[in-house]
Design an enzyme around this catalytic site. Structure first.
Site, PDB file in Angstrom:
ATOM      1  N   TYR A 147      25.972  56.934  -1.686  1.00 40.94           N
ATOM      2  CA  TYR A 147      26.604  56.676  -0.387  1.00 40.94           C
ATOM      3  C   TYR A 147      27.339  55.345  -0.453  1.00 40.94           C
ATOM      4  O   TYR A 147      26.794  54.355  -0.932  1.00 40.94           O
ATOM      5  CB  TYR A 147      25.538  56.625   0.715  1.00 40.94           C
ATOM      6  CG  TYR A 147      26.068  56.304   2.090  1.00 40.94           C
ATOM      7  CD1 TYR A 147      26.921  57.186   2.753  1.00 40.94           C
ATOM      8  CD2 TYR A 147      25.721  55.118   2.739  1.00 40.94           C
ATOM      9  CE1 TYR A 147      27.401  56.897   4.025  1.00 40.94           C
ATOM     10  CE2 TYR A 147      26.203  54.823   4.010  1.00 40.94           C
ATOM     11  CZ  TYR A 147      27.036  55.717   4.648  1.00 40.94           C
ATOM     12  OH  TYR A 147      27.513  55.417   5.908  1.00 40.94           O
ATOM     13  N   ASP A 242      28.797  49.324  -6.425  1.00 41.77           N
ATOM     14  CA  ASP A 242      28.495  49.176  -5.002  1.00 41.77           C
ATOM     15  C   ASP A 242      27.077  48.627  -4.905  1.00 41.77           C
ATOM     16  O   ASP A 242      26.099  49.366  -4.978  1.00 41.77           O
ATOM     17  CB  ASP A 242      28.633  50.521  -4.280  1.00 41.77           C
ATOM     18  CG  ASP A 242      28.315  50.400  -2.789  1.00 41.77           C
ATOM     19  OD1 ASP A 242      27.944  49.289  -2.350  1.00 41.77           O
ATOM     20  OD2 ASP A 242      28.443  51.414  -2.079  1.00 41.77           O
ATOM     21  N   LYS A 270      24.443  44.111   3.510  1.00 45.98           N
ATOM     22  CA  LYS A 270      23.008  44.024   3.807  1.00 45.98           C
ATOM     23  C   LYS A 270      22.459  42.600   3.616  1.00 45.98           C
ATOM     24  O   LYS A 270      22.718  41.749   4.451  1.00 45.98           O
ATOM     25  CB  LYS A 270      22.258  45.104   3.028  1.00 45.98           C
ATOM     26  CG  LYS A 270      22.800  46.489   3.438  1.00 45.98           C
ATOM     27  CD  LYS A 270      22.002  47.695   3.063  1.00 45.98           C
ATOM     28  CE  LYS A 270      22.497  48.896   3.854  1.00 45.98           C
ATOM     29  NZ  LYS A 270      23.096  49.964   3.094  1.00 45.98           N
TER      30      LYS A 270
HETATM   31  C1  LIG Z   1      24.509  50.644   3.457  1.00 47.01           C
HETATM   32  C2  LIG Z   1      25.421  50.949   2.351  1.00 47.01           C
HETATM   33  C3  LIG Z   1      26.819  50.987   2.533  1.00 47.01           C
HETATM   34  C4  LIG Z   1      27.460  50.891   3.885  1.00 47.01           C
HETATM   35  O1  LIG Z   1      27.261  49.658   4.492  1.00 47.01           O
HETATM   36  P1  LIG Z   1      27.478  49.550   6.072  1.00 47.01           P
HETATM   37  O2  LIG Z   1      27.301  48.104   6.362  1.00 47.01           O
HETATM   38  O3  LIG Z   1      26.435  50.431   6.695  1.00 47.01           O
HETATM   39  O4  LIG Z   1      28.850  50.036   6.369  1.00 47.01           O
HETATM   40  C5  LIG Z   1      27.619  51.146   1.425  1.00 47.01           C
HETATM   41  N1  LIG Z   1      27.085  51.276   0.188  1.00 47.01           N
HETATM   42  C6  LIG Z   1      25.753  51.252  -0.011  1.00 47.01           C
HETATM   43  C7  LIG Z   1      25.226  51.389  -1.391  1.00 47.01           C
HETATM   44  C8  LIG Z   1      24.881  51.109   1.057  1.00 47.01           C
HETATM   45  O5  LIG Z   1      23.564  51.137   0.853  1.00 47.01           O
END
Ligand SMILES: *Cc1c(COP(=O)(O)O)cnc(C)c1O
Length: 430
Positions: A147, A242, A270
């Site tokens: 994701y 990511d 995060k």
């Molecule tokens: C949470 C997450 C996102 C998205 O971040 P948001 O701040 O919710 O838009 C993208 N990539 C990874 C791996 C994530 O865990």
């Protein structure tokens, strides 16, 4: 019969259902993966969440990752309070942005220059645009089950048997937007090799979670990591890690520091925002200098580098740097993993306990989970019963089999043992 009282929570959520789609502002909170109704929370403190009916839970979600230091950490709170008193947003450069950028660049091996944004979604969207702008190519590879936020061109996850040109996962995402997204199987080196052999010259980049949290915890194989770096380098494509979830979580420098493998671009979110809306993308200087106004790749934001979010992020990173919690987290998380696994074993329940540092998942699955094909065979109905059994015992696990759980630096050995005891009771009754 539930021993807990959810009457205030129920009333608030009933009202929320009339006010917001599904009663929530993000679907992960809606308990769709476990059934029943979400619990409305009132406050957090350290390792605990307190609901609006006054009940306390040991929290293993940590706001889905950011709260590695626990909720309402006194030093983070003080930094936020001080920032609020200076004014909440200026739309002009501030010293605080330099401070956070320096902390990120020092910590994350691949990042020589960084741009601050407001959410992980924004970070991955911008990184993909930059990869395309820098290489002059259109195609992106992503992996089923990873994701990357709700970026249109990355909302393709359908775990397909072969490399297919992506079909959108959501109504409203056009075929045109996803036609340049190739969806491959995580950990499948052969498929990756074949795809580069066929499409190498048109590939702008490969984006992945270097440790997956978003299909439950899935580790990359050494061969997969090696192939990713080798093939992207050979074909002039960018490797994009990511690390929105793994950054400052699996190690201070993220998964790239843990694995000793340097991507071209990295996205962060995060933890980097310390619980406030802040994220970032960064990489080699020569690539980042393609971003406006140094270069021509457009990306902007009214609240980017916001002083309050920046203060929370910098305070969090400074604490992680001055008193690294990673060996404590490793010890407690290993203890939790061993305890949960033993409890499932004792109950005769087929399971896989997968963990990297303080991210882990107890999969109700017969076979090791290496990609979305295997993850999706997990027993989600059993997970739902497990989840609610733990709630009854004051333990708040992720409300989906397909989300990693997080241990914070505030969880004590006693908390871990209490959690294992609760899980043992619940699993024995499943
Ligand atoms: C949470 C997450 C996102 C998205 O971040 P948001 O701040 O919710 O838009 C993208 N990539 C990874 C791996 C994530 O865990």
């Amino acid at each position: 019969m539930s021993a807990l009282d959810h009457s205030h929570s129920h009333a608030l959520f009933a009202r929320a259902l009339e006010l917001m789609p599904g009663g929530v502002n993000s679907p992960a909170r809606a308990f769709g993966g476990v059934g029943g109704e979400p619990i409305v929370m009132a406050r957090g403190e350290g390792q605990y969440l307190f609901d609006v009916d006054g009940q306390r839970y040991l929290d293993y979600i940590g706001s889905w990752g950011p709260m590695i230091l626990g909720h309402a950490h006194p030093e983070v709170r003080a930094a936020v309070h001080a920032a609020v008193d200076r004014g909440t947003s200026f739309g002009a450069p501030t010293a605080a942005e330099n401070e956070l950028a320096e902390l990120i660049i020092e910590a994350v091996p691949s990042v020589e220059k960084v741009r601050l944004v407001n959410s992980g979604t924004e970070a991955t969207m911008s990184a993909i645009r930059l990869a395309r702008g820098y290489t002059g190519r259109d195609r992106i590879i992503k992996f089923a089950g990873c994701y990357h936020g709700h970026v249109d061109s990355l909302l393709v996850a359908a775990g397909s048997a072969a490399a297919t040109l992506g079909a959108p996962d959501s109504p409203g995402v056009t075929r045109g937007t996803t036609q340049d997204t190739l969806v491959l199987r995580y950990n499948d080196v052969e498929q990756l090799e074949a795809t580069f052999a066929q499409h190498g010259a048109t590939l702008a980049g490969v984006i992945l979670e270097p440790v997956v949290g978003n299909m439950g915890l899935v580790k990359p194989s050494d061969a997969f990591l090696e192939a990713l770096r080798r093939l992207t380098t050979k074909h002039g494509s960018l490797l994009i890690f990511d690390e929105v979830m793994t950054g400052f979580r699996v190690a201070f420098g993220g998964a790239q520091a843990l694995f000793g493998l340097t991507p071209d671009l990295t996205t962060l979110g995060k933890i980097v925002g310390g619980g406030l809306p802040l994220a970032a993308y960064g990489g080699r200087r020569e690539i980042m200098d393609q971003v406006l106004p140094a270069g021509k790749v457009f990306q902007a934001g009214t609240l980017s580098g916001n002083p309050i979010a920046t203060a929370a992020g910098a305070a969090t990173l400074k604490l992680l740097k001055s008193d690294p919690p990673y060996s404590r987290l490793e010890e407690n998380s290993a203890r939790l993993a061993a305890g949960l696994s033993a409890a499932a074993q004792a109950a005769g329940i087929p399971h896989q306990l997968q963990r990297v540092g303080s991210m882990l998942t107890l999969f109700f699955n017969d076979a090791p989970v290496t990609n979305w094909d295997t993850a999706s065979k997990s027993n989600t109905a059993r997970y739902g019963r497990f989840f609610w059994g733990l709630i009854e015992r004051g333990v708040y696990f992720p409300c989906s089999q397909y989300e990693a759980m997080f241990v914070s630096d505030k969880h004590t050995r006693e908390d871990i043992d209490q959690t294992i005891a609760a899980a043992r009771e619940v699993l024995a009754r499943l």
